[in-house]
Design an enzyme around this catalytic site. Structure first.
Site, mmCIF file in Angstrom:
data_model
loop_
_atom_site.group_PDB
_atom_site.id
_atom_site.type_symbol
_atom_site.label_atom_id
_atom_site.label_comp_id
_atom_site.label_asym_id
_atom_site.label_seq_id
_atom_site.Cartn_x
_atom_site.Cartn_y
_atom_site.Cartn_z
ATOM 1 N N PRO A 208 43.787 51.951 -9.350
ATOM 2 C CG PRO A 208 43.060 53.396 -11.016
ATOM 3 C CD PRO A 208 43.617 52.021 -10.810
ATOM 4 C CG ASP A 231 48.732 49.252 0.360
ATOM 5 O OD1 ASP A 231 49.395 48.599 1.182
ATOM 6 O OD2 ASP A 231 49.161 49.585 -0.761
ATOM 7 C CE LYS A 253 54.141 54.344 6.715
ATOM 8 N NZ LYS A 253 55.224 54.614 7.680
ATOM 9 N N GLY A 285 47.068 50.709 -6.783
ATOM 10 C CA GLY A 285 47.846 50.937 -7.997
ATOM 11 C C GLY A 285 48.566 49.684 -8.441
ATOM 12 C CB THR A 314 50.520 52.491 -12.008
ATOM 13 O OG1 THR A 314 51.119 53.244 -10.945
ATOM 14 C CG2 THR A 314 50.760 53.209 -13.325
ATOM 15 C CB ALA A 315 48.025 56.376 -9.257
ATOM 16 C CG MET A 365 52.560 59.115 -2.427
ATOM 17 S SD MET A 365 53.712 57.853 -1.830
ATOM 18 C CE MET A 365 54.784 57.659 -3.275
#
Length: 447
Positions: A208, A231, A253, A285, A314-315, A365
């Site tokens: 993260p 990323d 992006k 992540g 992971t986040a 997201m």
């Protein structure tokens, strides 16, 4: 150097162990693990004949008198001897040992500090990959072929270096021994024909954001990569762990911005691996949690190229832990679901199932979709007072968290969707009320 480090082949040879103490037992087990035939003798019955023809002797009677007497007999028989905890009586000493299935590392301080040797052993154990022994076995499998097919010593050394550091090695360390053998055969043939061998791609999770949450394997690969395709969300602190001469290529992006298309990223991975590069595809992540890592693995496999996957924190796990939210809790939540906020229009998410009680939602997201998330959950029966938390830049120095209730989710999220906002994770469920928020009482957003 006080002691010369040597490795003796004891297979089938006799090693005498004198004593009945735990130290004697440990030495007997160690000798057996090296293939020795162990002869156990008590201090009361030991005689010079017990040592004749032996390769070595270990003495651990527990008393100075017993140790000295047995040591004299062993020396008289011409056998090198080790006496537990009495370096002045020893011909050789026992190092601290790291054994990885045939790959053995010995650490010694010459008897000055066994504790220091033990600490160093622990650090080496942490640094060595668990499957390093399998890599040694792979090298042994191809030794005769390489020596026969590559007569030039310099080219042969190049082959061995690539074998133990390159694509085949990484496949072995990832558990794909069959794939590693195929790659090794291809590289051996390429060297023989003076061709450039293919490289390998590693799909790596960066976690993260906190560099200290990188896995050991991820950190190792950052030091080995020729190129790192990363990323946008991978922070500079993590990219700073890369090898200094590695090529850093931004391919990701942020939501709503123009970036390299996924098909173009996959094509670039294939191109670079075919050119012989070791490529790290570095993803925020975990690569397999909303990271499209699966698509990149498929593209590389379809091209017949070697690829490995290194998971990341992971986040949902990292951000929740950073603010003190347990995603499951014996009294509050018996299930957790990871879901993408891009599914807030209802086509990808079955909201009634997610609205169940004792259920935590970790929504990726989702900050810009907060109003839709709120409405879908309320329509599905979730109570308006259900606690929510939004974690922005989780685990990073600029981490920011807001807490509140589901009915106010859109208003809370507004402060996390400004132009310079970092990545945010939404957590919905009773466990969100356990968030630790600096200088902010729980549910202050709606007080």
């Amino acid at each position: 150097m006080k002691h010369l480090p040597l490795f003796f082949d004891l297979a089938g040879r006799t090693v005498v162990v004198v004593g009945e103490s735990p130290a004697a037992d440990r030495r007997a087990d160690l000798a057996r693990s090296a293939g020795a035939e162990v002869s156990r003798v008590t201090a009361a019955t030991v005689k010079i004949a017990d040592f004749r023809g032996a390769a070595a002797a270990f003495i651990a009677t527990g008393t100075l008198e017993g140790d000295t007497a047995a040591q004299h007999l062993a020396k008289a028989a011409g056998v090198p001897v080790n006496v537990a905890d009495r370096p002045e009586l020893c011909d050789f000493i026992l190092p601290a040992i790291v054994d990885r299935d045939g790959v053995v590392v010995a650490i010694s301080t010459g008897g000055a500090s066994p504790t220091l040797a033990s600490i160093l052993r622990g650090r080496i154990e942490a640094a060595l990959p668990e499957r390093i022994g399998a890599l040694a076995k792979l090298a042994r499998t191809f030794r005769a072929q390489a020596n026969a097919l590559i007569p030039d010593p310099a080219r042969r050394r190049g082959f061995w270096r690539r074998l133990v550091e390159g694509p085949a090695a990484r496949l072995v360390l990832a558990g794909d021994e069959a794939g590693a053998r195929r790659v090794a055969l291809g590289e051996l043939d390429a060297v023989r024909r003076r061709m450039s061998p293919v490289g390998i791609a590693h799909i790596v999770g960066a976690g993260p954001g906190d560099p200290d949450l990188l896995t050991l394997r991820a950190a190792q690969l950052l030091q080995e990569a020729d190129a790192i395709l990363h990323d946008e969300l991978v922070p500079a602190a993590i990219l700073g762990r890369a090898r200094r001469d590695a090529e850093l290529v931004l391919v990701g992006k942020r939501k709503g911005s123009v970036g390299l298309a996924q098909a173009d990223i996959e094509a670039e991975l294939v191109r670079r691996v075919r050119a012989g590069q070791t490529v790290v595809r570095l993803k925020a992540g975990d690569p397999f949690i909303f990271g499209r890592g699966g698509e990149e693995v498929e593209a590389l496999r379809a091209a017949g190229l070697p690829v490995s996957v290194v998971p990341g924190v992971t986040a949902a796990l990292g951000c929740a832990a950073s603010v003190g939210i347990p995603l499951t809790h014996r009294r509050l939540a018996s299930a957790v679901t990871f879901v993408s906020g891009h599914g807030a229009d209802g086509r990808e998410v079955t909201w009634p199932r997610l609205a169940a009680q004792s259920h935590t939602l970790a929504i990726y997201m989702g900050a810009t979709e907060a109003a839709s998330v709120r409405d879908r959950l309320l329509d599905a029966g979730t109570a308006p007072t259900t606690p929510v938390a939004i974690v922005e830049n989780g685990t990073r120095p600029d981490e920011r968290v807001s807490v509140g209730r589901l009915s106010d989710l859109a208003r809370i999220a507004a402060t996390h969707t400004r132009g310079d906002a970092g990545p945010s994770l939404l957590i919905v469920g009773e466990v969100a009320a356990l968030a630790t928020v600096a200088d902010q009482p729980l549910l202050a957003e709606v007080s």
